[in-house]
Design an enzyme around this catalytic site. Sequence first.
Site, PDB file in Angstrom:
ATOM      1  N   ASP A 142       0.434   1.376   5.630  1.00  0.00           N
ATOM      2  CA  ASP A 142       1.553   1.141   4.713  1.00  0.00           C
ATOM      3  C   ASP A 142       1.057   0.599   3.364  1.00  0.00           C
ATOM      4  O   ASP A 142       1.587   0.930   2.306  1.00  0.00           O
ATOM      5  CB  ASP A 142       2.588   0.198   5.342  1.00  0.00           C
ATOM      6  CG  ASP A 142       1.961  -0.938   6.146  1.00  0.00           C
ATOM      7  OD1 ASP A 142       0.717  -1.072   6.121  1.00  0.00           O
ATOM      8  OD2 ASP A 142       2.702  -1.697   6.783  1.00  0.00           O
ATOM      9  N   SER A 162       7.482  -4.840   3.226  1.00  0.00           N
ATOM     10  CA  SER A 162       6.539  -5.973   3.186  1.00  0.00           C
ATOM     11  C   SER A 162       5.254  -5.590   2.461  1.00  0.00           C
ATOM     12  O   SER A 162       4.763  -6.324   1.593  1.00  0.00           O
ATOM     13  CB  SER A 162       6.171  -6.418   4.601  1.00  0.00           C
ATOM     14  OG  SER A 162       7.307  -6.611   5.357  1.00  0.00           O
TER      15      SER A 162
END
Length: 305
Positions: free
Chosen positions: A136, A93
């Site tokens: 991330d 994502s």
Amino acid sequence: MKTVAASSPGKLLLFGDHAVVYGYPSVVTAVDQRMMVTITESEKDGVMYDVLGSDTRFLDAALHTAQLLWGNISHIAVQTKSQFSEKLGLGSSSAVTVSFLFALSEYLSKPLKPIELFNAAYKAVLFVQGVGSGFDVAAAVYGGTIRYVRGGKEITSIDASGLPLVIGYTGTKADTATIVKDVKKKYENNKEKVKRIFEAIGGLVDQVMPRLVDKDWERVGKFMDFNQEYLRDLGVSSEKLEALILAAKNAGALGAKLSGAGGGDCMIALVTNDIRRSVEGAIEKAGGQVIRHASSGAEGVRVEP
Ligand code: MEV
């Protein structure tokens, strides 16, 4: 027709899982499994997607963020291609969000500094997920191995090249947002205990930093084991994760832990080259899937030819 492609790497949390959400430091490494986004000029009005799966929430949020920065964006086709499954928990994502925003900035000739790209992508990811430290996103933008503090308060590159990792997938996709919310409930119900765990994890990150730089893998492995003990105490490990971690340790791994939210996704084991094969075999025998050809410290977001 004008076309621009960009790719960014996946990630693995080496240390600091969960504690990073509460402002403690973490260590994250980028893995060379990449997510690519291609933008092509189109005659049609609007933005057309030709993407993996049907989930376009992250692309939509990235597009919205880009439009806030640069005004209306139209007449483009967007295509995504990934070297890794979104099921693995390797950060698809955030990687797709970063790749799309970077590709857009190149396509529109609106260069962004890395921290600007980080801020824009983190905003988009938070909009969709509601929770997350942004580690991330940092891995996707900067690559390499970094010491990271929530919201990008600290993003410091560490030379931990050659980190010999084995990655084992449990076969179960973790629901990160739910697990993060469960930990929050635990924190609210038992602040003293959970805070003590986070402080211990944060302290461990400080201690492991020089060991990583010295490539003292034996010590680094021990710190991984300590980190796993704290995550176990926090209640975020799972039977399958424990089975794979135990198998890796019994096969001689220097250290092993879950990576990320827990509950599923991947575990990581630190090995030496002579025991890599036996650790991989042991993980497979215990029912895990070894993710091969995924080395750490991969390059951050880049334009693809
Ligand atoms: C999830 O991959 C890692 C957590 O620390 C959440 C986050 O940092 O966003 C649990």
